[in-house]
Design an enzyme around this catalytic site. Sequence first.
Site, PDB file in Angstrom:
ATOM      1  N   LYS A  94      -4.532 -18.530 -39.360  1.00 58.18           N
ATOM      2  CA  LYS A  94      -4.796 -17.082 -39.509  1.00 58.18           C
ATOM      3  C   LYS A  94      -5.519 -16.627 -41.149  1.00 58.18           C
ATOM      4  CE  LYS A  94      -4.252 -16.164 -35.120  1.00 58.18           C
ATOM      5  NZ  LYS A  94      -4.732 -15.639 -34.468  1.00 58.18           N
ATOM      6  N   HIS A 124     -10.011 -19.327 -24.920  1.00 55.44           N
ATOM      7  CA  HIS A 124      -8.500 -18.980 -25.514  1.00 55.44           C
ATOM      8  C   HIS A 124      -6.950 -18.751 -25.103  1.00 55.44           C
ATOM      9  CE1 HIS A 124      -6.552 -15.192 -26.787  1.00 55.44           C
ATOM     10  NE2 HIS A 124      -6.230 -15.741 -27.748  1.00 55.44           N
TER      11      HIS A 124
END
Length: 395
Positions: free
Chosen positions: A194, A325
């Site tokens: 991230k 996803h």
Amino acid sequence: MIESNVYIDPKIAALQPGEATTDSIAWIKLSYTVLPLGAPISDAKVLTGRQKPLTEIAFIFAEIRTREGHEGIGFGYSKRAGGPGMYAHAQEIAPTLLGEDPNDIAKLYNKLLWAGASMGRSGLTTQAIAPFDIALWDLKAKRASLPLAKLLGAHRDSVQCYNTSGGYLSTPLEKVLENVQTSRGNGIGGIKIKVGQPDTSIDFKRVQAVREQLGEGFPLMVDANQQWDRVTAQRFCRKLEQFDLTWIEEPLDSADVEGHAALAASLDTAIATGEMLTSFNEHAQLITANACDFIQPDAPRVGGITPFLQIMNLASFKGLKLAPHFAMEIHLHLAAAYPEEPWLEHFEWLEPMFNERLELREGRMWVPNRPGLGFSLSEQALAWTQHSVEFGKRP
């Protein structure tokens, strides 16, 4: 504690199927199950105060059984909020499936969609449909005694697989690097971390450190979770190009189709997005605008496998790469049926929910030889179930 009640439609016995109908849906069970996470999860949206840390995931499971005894299971999910609303809407529309032929999945998807059309044809409305649609595809593949990937027509028996859960912003860099080594040792094929810190120099140092640890050539992705504005994204994505990233994910707000298109056109690094979209139409706008290089649909979010297959077909026509996803238990089968080599996102979070495990080796996830999606609910999932309701009569 499970709260359960049963609804039996008095009109079910009166329904007359057509001549081509070979079976009919006789019983449906919906369950609301909450999965607790081991530790709170934070990404860029948490650091900027947009969302609270993720501590649990709400699931809506649909179990469907037909008059002839065939059955399937599917699920939808919600993070942070919306689970009770999805469960409530799923209960509203479930009775419309009773007496219908389970073979007619596209017809039934449209019927469910129109049952809640006054609430719109995306968002919560479509996400509440997903458990039923996925269960019907699972049922169809089980009836054929085939893994879903084989029913759809697989292009491969395994899919290259990357890991996200070791690289959250809430994880110190030293621990991220440790997680990277562990993931590689466990057979993962790619690493995603991230980004999206208020100070982009922190992101840069973390990406640089992970690339140095991985070495050249090993697939590395970053995910900004919609954090940046257009100017920041343009400047920082250019700086990141030196790290030979497989993709930069969600650099902009998911609804900014024009911004993503401009970014995709200006960079050598691929742009990935789409996970937050909740319908085929929203994905179609993104795809036809050339707004990404990797499309990232989520079957439970878009309404199930039926709209996901529509997205796959359009994405393939436009020459895009696919990287679904979350929910690898579902997406492994769908990715295996995509013409171009896709990526699968590995999340071990859901493993306590199911009795079965997926096989990861040599950087790839392997399609199981079990019929359908190949999973069943564990005793732990039943223990985490808070509410359930049944419709019709189980044969």
